[in-house]
Design an enzyme around this catalytic site. Structure first.
Site, PDB file in Angstrom:
ATOM      1  N   ASP A   1       0.844  -1.190   0.000  1.00  0.00           N
ATOM      2  CA  ASP A   1       0.000   0.000   0.000  1.00  0.00           C
ATOM      3  C   ASP A   1       0.882   1.244   0.000  1.00  0.00           C
ATOM      4  OD1 ASP A   1      -2.384   1.343  -0.084  1.00  0.00           O
ATOM      5  OD2 ASP A   1      -2.709   1.281   2.079  1.00  0.00           O
TER       6      ASP A   1
ATOM      7  N   TYR B   1       1.151   5.738  -0.616  1.00  0.00           N
ATOM      8  CA  TYR B   1       0.728   6.954   0.090  1.00  0.00           C
ATOM      9  C   TYR B   1       0.830   8.075  -0.936  1.00  0.00           C
ATOM     10  CZ  TYR B   1       0.692   9.692   4.563  1.00  0.00           C
ATOM     11  OH  TYR B   1       0.386  10.494   5.647  1.00  0.00           O
TER      12      TYR B   1
ATOM     13  N   HIS C   1      -3.575  13.982   0.677  1.00  0.00           N
ATOM     14  CA  HIS C   1      -3.768  13.131   1.853  1.00  0.00           C
ATOM     15  C   HIS C   1      -2.561  13.244   2.791  1.00  0.00           C
ATOM     16  CE1 HIS C   1      -4.841   9.683   4.310  1.00  0.00           C
ATOM     17  NE2 HIS C   1      -3.705   9.075   4.004  1.00  0.00           N
TER      18      HIS C   1
ATOM     19  N   ARG D   1       1.990  17.362  12.570  1.00  0.00           N
ATOM     20  CA  ARG D   1       3.150  18.257  12.505  1.00  0.00           C
ATOM     21  C   ARG D   1       2.756  19.513  11.724  1.00  0.00           C
ATOM     22  NH1 ARG D   1       4.538  13.262  10.815  1.00  0.00           N
ATOM     23  NH2 ARG D   1       4.252  13.994   8.692  1.00  0.00           N
TER      24      ARG D   1
ATOM     25  N   GLU E   1     -10.552   3.897   3.943  1.00  0.00           N
ATOM     26  CA  GLU E   1      -9.668   4.665   3.070  1.00  0.00           C
ATOM     27  C   GLU E   1     -10.045   4.360   1.629  1.00  0.00           C
ATOM     28  OE1 GLU E   1      -5.544   3.968   4.170  1.00  0.00           O
ATOM     29  OE2 GLU E   1      -5.649   5.571   5.668  1.00  0.00           O
TER      30      GLU E   1
ATOM     31  N   GLU F   1      -9.325   3.975  -1.974  1.00  0.00           N
ATOM     32  CA  GLU F   1      -8.087   3.745  -2.720  1.00  0.00           C
ATOM     33  C   GLU F   1      -8.376   3.055  -4.052  1.00  0.00           C
ATOM     34  OE1 GLU F   1      -4.785   2.151  -0.613  1.00  0.00           O
ATOM     35  OE2 GLU F   1      -5.357   3.071   1.299  1.00  0.00           O
TER      36      GLU F   1
ATOM     37  N   ASP G   1      -9.090   0.349   2.316  1.00  0.00           N
ATOM     38  CA  ASP G   1      -8.070  -0.059   3.283  1.00  0.00           C
ATOM     39  C   ASP G   1      -8.553   0.361   4.674  1.00  0.00           C
ATOM     40  OD1 ASP G   1      -5.656  -0.856   4.427  1.00  0.00           O
ATOM     41  OD2 ASP G   1      -4.718   1.091   4.076  1.00  0.00           O
TER      42      ASP G   1
ATOM     43  N   ARG H   1      -7.757   3.972  13.511  1.00  0.00           N
ATOM     44  CA  ARG H   1      -6.880   5.135  13.725  1.00  0.00           C
ATOM     45  C   ARG H   1      -6.285   5.193  15.129  1.00  0.00           C
ATOM     46  NH1 ARG H   1      -5.769   6.076   8.634  1.00  0.00           N
ATOM     47  NH2 ARG H   1      -7.557   6.769   7.427  1.00  0.00           N
TER      48      ARG H   1
ATOM     49  N   GLN I   1      -3.545   2.715  15.205  1.00  0.00           N
ATOM     50  CA  GLN I   1      -2.474   3.229  14.347  1.00  0.00           C
ATOM     51  C   GLN I   1      -1.642   4.309  15.060  1.00  0.00           C
ATOM     52  OE1 GLN I   1      -4.047   4.805  10.673  1.00  0.00           O
ATOM     53  NE2 GLN I   1      -2.042   5.220   9.784  1.00  0.00           N
TER      54      GLN I   1
ATOM     55  N   TYR J   1       2.303   3.177  15.316  1.00  0.00           N
ATOM     56  CA  TYR J   1       2.925   3.362  13.988  1.00  0.00           C
ATOM     57  C   TYR J   1       4.397   3.744  14.012  1.00  0.00           C
ATOM     58  CZ  TYR J   1       2.981   8.499  13.608  1.00  0.00           C
ATOM     59  OH  TYR J   1       3.255   9.830  13.764  1.00  0.00           O
TER      60      TYR J   1
ATOM     61  N   LYS K   1      -4.147  -2.021  10.320  1.00  0.00           N
ATOM     62  CA  LYS K   1      -4.613  -2.210   8.946  1.00  0.00           C
ATOM     63  C   LYS K   1      -4.610  -3.664   8.494  1.00  0.00           C
ATOM     64  CE  LYS K   1      -3.158   2.418   7.620  1.00  0.00           C
ATOM     65  NZ  LYS K   1      -4.159   2.964   6.680  1.00  0.00           N
TER      66      LYS K   1
ATOM     67  N   THR L   1      -9.126  -5.744   4.284  1.00  0.00           N
ATOM     68  CA  THR L   1      -8.992  -4.797   3.174  1.00  0.00           C
ATOM     69  C   THR L   1      -9.967  -5.294   2.114  1.00  0.00           C
ATOM     70  OG1 THR L   1      -6.642  -4.549   3.672  1.00  0.00           O
ATOM     71  CG2 THR L   1      -7.384  -3.767   1.518  1.00  0.00           C
TER      72      THR L   1
ATOM     73  N   THR M   1      -4.745   6.439   0.268  1.00  0.00           N
ATOM     74  CA  THR M   1      -5.976   7.228   0.237  1.00  0.00           C
ATOM     75  C   THR M   1      -5.958   8.272  -0.871  1.00  0.00           C
ATOM     76  OG1 THR M   1      -6.090   6.947   2.619  1.00  0.00           O
ATOM     77  CG2 THR M   1      -7.503   8.640   1.663  1.00  0.00           C
TER      78      THR M   1
ATOM     79  N   GLU N   1      -9.469  12.590   7.675  1.00  0.00           N
ATOM     80  CA  GLU N   1      -9.318  13.908   7.046  1.00  0.00           C
ATOM     81  C   GLU N   1     -10.644  14.649   6.961  1.00  0.00           C
ATOM     82  OE1 GLU N   1      -6.876  13.995   3.209  1.00  0.00           O
ATOM     83  OE2 GLU N   1      -7.214  11.881   3.592  1.00  0.00           O
TER      84      GLU N   1
HETATM   85 CA    CA Z   1      -3.993   2.957   2.995  1.00  0.00          CA
END
Ligand code: CA
Length: 435
Positions: free
Chosen positions: A139, A141, A146, A155, A211, A213, A245, A249, A252, A256, A265, A269, A369, A383
């Site tokens: 997968d 990104y 996103h 951040r 997600e 995708e 996906d 959260r 995660q 992560y 995850k 899926t 995503t 999001e």
């Molecule tokens: Ca994903």
């Protein structure tokens, strides 16, 4: 040879010619099915109007003109892997042969009751099966929107990591838990840390997300130690599928760092059942994204003058249990297009194999995503609700920061433009059930 996407083509299966038909003769995606209620070995098929053409029966009755013996054998398999391994020439020849067989002016099946009885099955008499034996799943990104949105939640001053515009970031996912559209998704339990600095707890995820995708299946693979040059990408991309996906959260967030997503995850899926061969999407290929002046120069192995995106329109709809009870239609919560992606499929393929890593027929590579620049084109609830701060309201009056038990998520995708037949990638749906 007539192009299989020529909008003037019609089929002797009349339902395929109706305006807005889900499966016109120009689409011809691939799937696997069995007779409803049976436990027979799945067989490969191509939907046309409200019918499905059973390929094994076509081969056994010598109906497909001009295909090689190996392709005929591959069509008798329960999954697409053998066909995928044969490479692009075989894929195109078989697609052309199927298209020819189904055209209005082809009498081979049209005028033979015996052949029709054998090779054509009404869609309402089948149930779909997994079309591909997926060995590995990766997968990416690939949407800068996103990555920027998610990055800025954590951040705010520096949302994109320094590598983002240099390489397509990805992680190795879990192939064993990939399921076909319609399979219920059980809410996962996991370890989370609800309050920074306090001990973690274990329990059902409170922040289950989807997600949106798009994935592609690797056709011909590469041998270990031999990278796929980006300019050869088309020879290795068999076709597309829609992907959800599912992501926990809260799990995660705690797990992560430093190695990326793991249990957040790996519990499910979902993919759409029909694999759309890239040939069918030819009219909708769009140029690769223009890189902004301030973006860094790409390294040569990621550059290709013919690189492409796809003008594939995407939608996410949600229907809660109480909406279902009240006969309310699913509501659209996100709308985007695959044209908004930063990294292309070819770049993912080239980067993935640049070390010599071998991909095999049937491997699934998903985009990550798909989010666009606008608020309503954000492809996940994280999001869309900005970490749950701005819940969305559903037509039944309830609010969603994240998914609740009973919610059904439906991802749909289609290509449409003037001068071409609309091509639908169908739906990828899944309902959340309690843990
Ligand atoms: Ca994903």
């Amino acid at each position: 040879m007539t192009s299989t996407t020529d909008p003037s083509l019609t089929s002797w299966i009349e339902s395929a010619n109706e305006k807005g038909a889900e499966f016109p003769i120009q689409s011809l995606p691939w799937g696997a099915f069995r007779r409803k209620g049976s436990s027979e070995r799945p067989r490969l098929g191509v939907p046309i109007g409200d019918q499905v053409l059973e390929l094994k029966k076509c081969v056994e009755n010598g109906l497909l003109a001009g295909i090689e013996v190996a392709a005929g054998e591959a069509l008798c398999e329960p999954t697409l892997n053998a066909l995928m391994a044969l490479g692009p020439k075989a894929w195109t020849t078989v697609r052309s042969s199927i298209s020819e067989l189904l055209r209005s002016d082809c009498a081979r099946v049209r005028d033979s009751n015996r052949c029709r009885m054998r090779a054509v099955v009404p869609m309402d008499q089948i149930e779909l099966a997994m079309p591909v034996a997926i060995g590995d799943y990766t997968d990416f990104y690939a949407s800068v929107h996103h990555a920027t949105n998610v990055g800025s939640m954590f951040r705010p001053d520096n949302p994109l990591m320094p590598n983002y515009k240099h390489l397509p970031v990805g992680y190795h996912g879990r192939a064993s838990s990939i399921v076909l559209s319609g399979t219920p998704i059980r809410r996962p339990s996991g370890q989370t840390c609800p309050k920074d600095g306090e001990p973690p707890v274990f329990g059902p995820s409170k922040a289950l997300d989807y997600e949106l995708e798009v994935g592609f299946f690797v056709g011909r693979g590469n041998t270990l130690g031999t990278p796929i040059p980006i300019a050869s990408a088309r020879e290795h991309i068999f076709g597309l599928t829609l992907v959800n996906d599912w992501s926990a959260r809260d799990v995660q967030k705690w797990e992560y760092q430093p190695l990326g997503p793991f249990n957040a995850k790996n519990f499910g899926t979902t993919i759409s059942p029909w694999v759309m061969q890239l040939d069918a999407l030819e009219p909708f290929l769009a140029p690769a994204p223009k890189r902004a002046k301030a973006d860094p120069e790409l390294l040569p192995y990621l550059k290709w003058s013919d690189d492409f995106l796809i003008d594939l329109k995407l939608e996410v709809r949600i229907q809660s249990a109480s909406m279902r009870d009240q006969d309310m239609a699913p509501v659209v919560v996100s709308k985007g297009t695959y044209r908004d992606m930063y990294w292309t499929f070819a770049q993912m393929l080239a980067h993935h194999t640049s070390t010599g890593c071998n991909l095999r027929p049937g491997d699934l590579l998903a985009s990550g995503t798909v989010s666009g620049p606008d608020e309503d084109s954000r492809g996940c609830l994280l999001e869309r609700t900005w970490r749950g701060e701005y819940p969305i309201e559903l037509p039944d009056g309830t609010k969603r920061a994240f998914l609740q038990d009973g919610d059904e998520v439906i991802i749909a995708g289609y290509c449409q433009k003037r001068g071409a037949t609309r091509i639908s990638l169908g739906e990828c749906r899944g309902r959340v059930v309690s843990s």
